[in-house]
Scaffold this active site. Sequence first.
Site, PDB file in Angstrom:
ATOM      1  N   CYS A 208       0.837  -1.199   0.000  1.00  0.00           N
ATOM      2  CA  CYS A 208       0.000   0.000   0.000  1.00  0.00           C
ATOM      3  C   CYS A 208       0.876   1.254   0.000  1.00  0.00           C
ATOM      4  O   CYS A 208       2.021   1.231   0.458  1.00  0.00           O
ATOM      5  CB  CYS A 208      -0.915   0.008   1.221  1.00  0.00           C
ATOM      6  N   PRO A 209       0.359   2.360  -0.529  1.00  0.00           N
ATOM      7  CA  PRO A 209       1.118   3.611  -0.464  1.00  0.00           C
ATOM      8  C   PRO A 209       1.151   4.145   0.960  1.00  0.00           C
ATOM      9  O   PRO A 209       0.312   3.790   1.796  1.00  0.00           O
ATOM     10  CB  PRO A 209       0.317   4.542  -1.384  1.00  0.00           C
ATOM     11  N   ARG A 237       6.617   0.921   1.590  1.00  0.00           N
ATOM     12  CA  ARG A 237       7.257   2.097   2.170  1.00  0.00           C
ATOM     13  C   ARG A 237       7.644   1.793   3.612  1.00  0.00           C
ATOM     14  O   ARG A 237       6.862   1.225   4.376  1.00  0.00           O
ATOM     15  CB  ARG A 237       6.327   3.310   2.120  1.00  0.00           C
ATOM     16  N   ASP A 261      12.485  -4.498   2.136  1.00  0.00           N
ATOM     17  CA  ASP A 261      13.237  -3.792   1.101  1.00  0.00           C
ATOM     18  C   ASP A 261      13.237  -2.294   1.348  1.00  0.00           C
ATOM     19  O   ASP A 261      13.906  -1.551   0.641  1.00  0.00           O
ATOM     20  CB  ASP A 261      12.639  -4.092  -0.278  1.00  0.00           C
ATOM     21  N   GLU A 266      16.135   6.019   5.081  1.00  0.00           N
ATOM     22  CA  GLU A 266      16.939   5.424   4.011  1.00  0.00           C
ATOM     23  C   GLU A 266      17.967   6.432   3.501  1.00  0.00           C
ATOM     24  O   GLU A 266      17.599   7.561   3.181  1.00  0.00           O
ATOM     25  CB  GLU A 266      16.028   4.968   2.863  1.00  0.00           C
ATOM     26  N   HIS A 285      16.323  -1.213  -0.891  1.00  0.00           N
ATOM     27  CA  HIS A 285      15.298  -0.594  -1.737  1.00  0.00           C
ATOM     28  C   HIS A 285      15.558  -0.898  -3.215  1.00  0.00           C
ATOM     29  O   HIS A 285      15.618   0.006  -4.060  1.00  0.00           O
ATOM     30  CB  HIS A 285      15.248   0.920  -1.507  1.00  0.00           C
TER      31      HIS A 285
END
Length: 322
Positions: A208-209, A237, A261, A266, A285
């Site tokens: 999901c965003p 995310r 990931d 980050e 990522h």
Amino acid sequence: MRITVLDGYTLNPGDLSWAEIEKLGEVTVHDRTHGQDIVKRGGQAQILLTNKVRLTAETLAMLPQLRFISVLATGYDVVDIAAAAARGIPVSNAPGYGVEAVAQHTMALLLELCRKTARHDTLVKQGAWSQAPDWCFWEGTQQQLTGKTMGIVGFGNSGRRVAVLADAFGMDVIAYAPRPKEAPALRNFRFAPLEELTAQADVISLHCPLTADNRHLINAQRIASMKDGALLLNTARGPLVDETALAQALVSGKLGGAGLDVLETEPPLPDNPLFRAPNCLITPHIAWATQTARQSLMSITARNIEMFKHGTPQNVVNAHML
């Protein structure tokens, strides 16, 4: 029309071509751009391309020539889309380019958690197999996916593709989507409320965003409602997961493992608690980053620019605000 790429190296470290975009204007590509250099580099551009360089309201106010932004990704949280809309600037993203890449990486993390192939490769090369008293050996419990339940949170393109792959491995699939979605024709699939999904799934995969409402969607309270030994996957995310709560659940054994990931910060800081947590796989990522997916991203971005120049922009994520 001047087109400036603020951080092009991630998309194209040298194995692709910018030719599709160079046909559309005067292109300047910067491999990386720090915050203090955005205005200097992008001040004369009508079009900005960004992957992870943040375009805040304050920064946008200092870019008077800017007319269009195309994000080199599907997620667009790096841009203040409301501030852009207030200036009449459409913001486009690149949906769908990495569906196969993300879905396959999700399954790669899951298979590694269950079978520990990389760990056993290392042990064999260190001599552990040669020194074992038995014909073969293994470290930890080997698990198979057949008959387990995959819970997919978010059922867009990548979530739907993971459902198909999970079904191919013989898994039952439960999915949660905040809005009605068409159910795929799978062997054993159903939609369910989030609370039911997290309580019943053996594997929970996030697709999901990130929004203001779902930050730390996976927190201590939700983890407590999960099955003992459940596995968590996140290729969406990082801030969807409370990393401290996840680390504690891995240390206590409440959760059997995690494959991530993405992280809250980050690149990660050295004191990230997940670095010391057992059965936690972290990749940098890269789920989206196959060469095929990056080429598709390049092509979608070129098309975004072309359609904007024609006066009919596509993939506009702030269209409702303009």
